[in-house]
Write an enzyme that holds these catalytic residues in place. Structure first.
Site, PDB file in Angstrom:
ATOM      1  N   CYS A 116       0.808  -1.227   0.000  1.00 42.15           N
ATOM      2  CA  CYS A 116       0.000   0.000   0.000  1.00 42.15           C
ATOM      3  C   CYS A 116       0.843   1.279   0.000  1.00 42.15           C
ATOM      4  CB  CYS A 116      -0.977   0.004   1.166  1.00 42.15           C
ATOM      5  SG  CYS A 116      -2.212  -1.295   1.061  1.00 42.15           S
ATOM      6  N   HIS A 258      -3.289   7.467   2.331  1.00 46.20           N
ATOM      7  CA  HIS A 258      -3.675   6.159   1.809  1.00 46.20           C
ATOM      8  C   HIS A 258      -5.010   5.784   2.436  1.00 46.20           C
ATOM      9  CE1 HIS A 258      -3.976   2.001   0.945  1.00 46.20           C
ATOM     10  NE2 HIS A 258      -3.706   1.621   2.172  1.00 46.20           N
ATOM     11  N   ASN A 288     -10.360   0.107   0.169  1.00 48.17           N
ATOM     12  CA  ASN A 288      -8.896   0.229   0.178  1.00 48.17           C
ATOM     13  C   ASN A 288      -8.375  -0.392  -1.114  1.00 48.17           C
ATOM     14  OD1 ASN A 288      -6.154  -0.192   0.493  1.00 48.17           O
ATOM     15  ND2 ASN A 288      -6.272  -0.879   2.617  1.00 48.17           N
TER      16      ASN A 288
HETATM   17  N1  COA Z   1     -17.977  -7.695  10.327  1.00 53.14           N
HETATM   18  C1  COA Z   1     -18.369  -7.843  11.605  1.00 53.14           C
HETATM   19  N2  COA Z   1     -17.499  -8.030  12.618  1.00 53.14           N
HETATM   20  C2  COA Z   1     -16.194  -8.059  12.304  1.00 53.14           C
HETATM   21  C3  COA Z   1     -15.719  -7.914  10.983  1.00 53.14           C
HETATM   22  C4  COA Z   1     -16.675  -7.724   9.990  1.00 53.14           C
HETATM   23  N3  COA Z   1     -16.350  -7.567   8.684  1.00 53.14           N
HETATM   24  N4  COA Z   1     -14.372  -7.987  11.008  1.00 53.14           N
HETATM   25  C5  COA Z   1     -14.008  -8.172  12.273  1.00 53.14           C
HETATM   26  N5  COA Z   1     -15.113  -8.228  13.066  1.00 53.14           N
HETATM   27  C6  COA Z   1     -15.191  -8.421  14.506  1.00 53.14           C
HETATM   28  C7  COA Z   1     -13.990  -9.105  15.089  1.00 53.14           C
HETATM   29  O1  COA Z   1     -14.084 -10.499  14.909  1.00 53.14           O
HETATM   30  C8  COA Z   1     -14.066  -8.682  16.509  1.00 53.14           C
HETATM   31  O2  COA Z   1     -15.006  -9.489  17.169  1.00 53.14           O
HETATM   32  P1  COA Z   1     -14.766  -9.932  18.711  1.00 53.14           P
HETATM   33  O3  COA Z   1     -14.731  -8.642  19.494  1.00 53.14           O
HETATM   34  O4  COA Z   1     -15.959 -10.777  18.983  1.00 53.14           O
HETATM   35  O5  COA Z   1     -13.467 -10.652  18.708  1.00 53.14           O
HETATM   36  C9  COA Z   1     -14.631  -7.278  16.428  1.00 53.14           C
HETATM   37  O6  COA Z   1     -15.235  -7.172  15.133  1.00 53.14           O
HETATM   38  C10 COA Z   1     -13.599  -6.192  16.574  1.00 53.14           C
HETATM   39  O7  COA Z   1     -12.458  -6.555  15.775  1.00 53.14           O
HETATM   40  P2  COA Z   1     -11.253  -5.579  15.560  1.00 53.14           P
HETATM   41  O8  COA Z   1     -10.261  -6.258  14.693  1.00 53.14           O
HETATM   42  O9  COA Z   1     -10.814  -5.053  16.883  1.00 53.14           O
HETATM   43  O10 COA Z   1     -12.014  -4.427  14.778  1.00 53.14           O
HETATM   44  P3  COA Z   1     -11.444  -3.081  14.272  1.00 53.14           P
HETATM   45  O11 COA Z   1     -12.294  -1.989  14.769  1.00 53.14           O
HETATM   46  O12 COA Z   1      -9.967  -2.993  14.515  1.00 53.14           O
HETATM   47  O13 COA Z   1     -11.692  -3.174  12.729  1.00 53.14           O
HETATM   48  C11 COA Z   1     -10.396  -3.576  10.758  1.00 53.14           C
HETATM   49  C12 COA Z   1     -11.088  -4.192  11.969  1.00 53.14           C
HETATM   50  C13 COA Z   1      -9.766  -4.687   9.950  1.00 53.14           C
HETATM   51  C14 COA Z   1     -11.461  -2.882   9.941  1.00 53.14           C
HETATM   52  C15 COA Z   1      -9.349  -2.555  11.254  1.00 53.14           C
HETATM   53  O14 COA Z   1      -8.520  -3.154  12.211  1.00 53.14           O
HETATM   54  C16 COA Z   1      -8.496  -2.037  10.144  1.00 53.14           C
HETATM   55  O15 COA Z   1      -8.960  -1.313   9.291  1.00 53.14           O
HETATM   56  N6  COA Z   1      -7.182  -2.345  10.145  1.00 53.14           N
HETATM   57  C17 COA Z   1      -6.248  -1.853   9.186  1.00 53.14           C
HETATM   58  C18 COA Z   1      -6.512  -2.486   7.866  1.00 53.14           C
HETATM   59  C19 COA Z   1      -5.526  -2.056   6.828  1.00 53.14           C
HETATM   60  O16 COA Z   1      -5.157  -0.930   6.795  1.00 53.14           O
HETATM   61  N7  COA Z   1      -5.144  -3.000   5.953  1.00 53.14           N
HETATM   62  C20 COA Z   1      -4.368  -2.786   4.820  1.00 53.14           C
HETATM   63  C21 COA Z   1      -3.008  -2.306   5.054  1.00 53.14           C
HETATM   64  S1  COA Z   1      -2.834  -0.731   4.395  1.00 53.14           S
END
Ligand code: COA
Length: 348
Positions: A116, A258, A288
């Site tokens: 990315c 980004h 993304n």
């Molecule tokens: N729908 C519903 N629930 C979801 C889910 C989805 N699509 N994805 C994850 N969850 C759940 C998890 O399982 C977790 O459940 P739990 O509390 O029962 O364990 C809960 O939501 C919270 O998960 P968490 O990972 O803490 O959520 P978050 O707020 O951090 O959001 C992302 C998850 C992936 C959206 C976030 O971490 C993110 O955007 N990360 C960076 C991604 C990124 O930049 N990637 C590319 C590199 S540039």
């Protein structure tokens, strides 16, 4: 005639391309344990574009590249640099095919693998090539088709990523010119490699034949750690790029982060002390798009007037690797596309 800063890369054209297929949150929620409300509130994404079978990264890259060349009013560049984590094949690089499809067979062409952050790494690479004097014009493309590498059953990745491409033509110029790229800040930390990784398919774990776990061929992500590192590293890198450019936060008109997650972009902007109106965003309708994210956002913001000639832009990225980078740019006076619609058209 160049200033004391030497030869700088100057943006002289921009273009973008998106696959036509719109994938809504509701479509994903029909087969994944997720909801439209969760995706919108946790990521800022309402829909994304995914390629259909038969379309690959080179198709999007060539379409975006063609539009950037048209915007620059040229069909001649000395190199094609493609930032992508989803090449058409593991070998060879995709850039030579893209160059050939643009009628540029014979020019230097190679891929950059910084995920990315790839487009910002590409800006630094192109700037160095131009400053060295051996190249006068470089076509830099960021293109990715993450829909082809996310596990459709993995709700943590399938909802985030979209496909797309964006491209700029960079020419050798002067720091005082509108369109001039400022100094680039780049960094990496291999200790964070497992934040985002496709475990198999490379030299360490070669192919499906020797891999018991099919999931290992998909992109796997530690979203929470990725999130925290993205906020920290993008903020720090953006701060260094500002400092090297001799700018302060008050000099920034537009922040071009980004588009990993709307909350990440907001958190970085807040850390930097930017106001709510400064960050540009397109994640709501494209997700993304990895290496395409920044040039696609620049192209869309240029087309719809959110980015105007003379605007001072701060650009920052974070990606798997981990990698990060940032730079500054004064937006040039380019021909307006007139139509902020970059859908792939037939034959591209
Ligand atoms: N729908 C519903 N629930 C979801 C889910 C989805 N699509 N994805 C994850 N969850 C759940 C998890 O399982 C977790 O459940 P739990 O509390 O029962 O364990 C809960 O939501 C919270 O998960 P968490 O990972 O803490 O959520 P978050 O707020 O951090 O959001 C992302 C998850 C992936 C959206 C976030 O971490 C993110 O955007 N990360 C960076 C991604 C990124 O930049 N990637 C590319 C590199 S540039």
């Amino acid at each position: 005639m160049t200033t004391a800063f030497g030869v700088r890369a100057v943006v002289s054209g921009i273009g973008a391309a998106l696959p036509r297929r719109v994938v809504t949150n509701a479509e994903l929620a029909a087969y994944l344990d997720t909801t439209d409300a969760w995706i919108r509130s946790r990521t800022g994404i309402a829909s994304r574009r995914w390629v259909t079978a038969g379309t690959a990264t080179a198709d999007l890259a060539a379409a975006a590249g063609r539009r950037a060349l048209a915007c620059a009013g040229t069909d001649a560049v000395d190199a094609v640099v493609l930032a992508t984590a989803t090449p058409d094949h593991p070998v060879p690089a995709t850039a030579p095919e893209v160059a050939t499809r643009l009628g540029l067979s014979g020019v230097a062409a190679f891929d950059i693998a910084a995920v990315c952050s790839g487009f910002v790494y590409g800006l630094a690479t192109a700037a160095g090539m131009l400053a060295g004097g051996d190249f006068r014009r470089v076509l830099l493309i960021g293109a990715d088709t993450y829909s082809t590498i996310v596990d459709p059953k993995d709700r943590t990745t399938a909802v985030i990523f979209g496909d797309g491409a964006g491209a700029v033509v960079l020419r050798a110029g002067d720091a005082a010119e509108s369109g001039a790229l400022g100094p680039c800040d780049l960094g990496s930390d291999g200790r964070l490699a497992d934040l985002g990784m496709i475990p198999a398919g490379g030299s360490r774990q070669r192919s499906a034949n020797v891999t018991a776990v099919a999931e290992d061929h998909y992109f796997q992500m530690r979203g929470n750690d990725m999130y925290r590192n993205a906020v920290q590293r993008m903020s720090e890198s953006a701060g260094r790029a500002l400092e090297r450019a001799g700018w302060t936060v008050a000099d920034v008109d537009r922040f071009v982060p980004h588009q990993a997650n709307a909350r990440i972009a907001t958190a970085v902007a807040e850390r930097l002390g930017l106001t709510a109106g400064q960050p540009l965003s397109n994640i709501e309708h494209v997700g993304n798009t990895a290496a395409a994210s920044i040039p696609l956002l620049l192209a869309q913001a240029h087309a719809d007037g959110r980015l105007r000639p003379g605007d001072r832009a701060l650009v920052a990225a974070f990606g798997s690797g981990a990698t990060w980078g940032a730079t500054t740019l004064v937006w040039p006076d380019l021909p307006a596309d007139g139509e902020p619609d970059f859908d792939l058209t037939d034959g591209e």
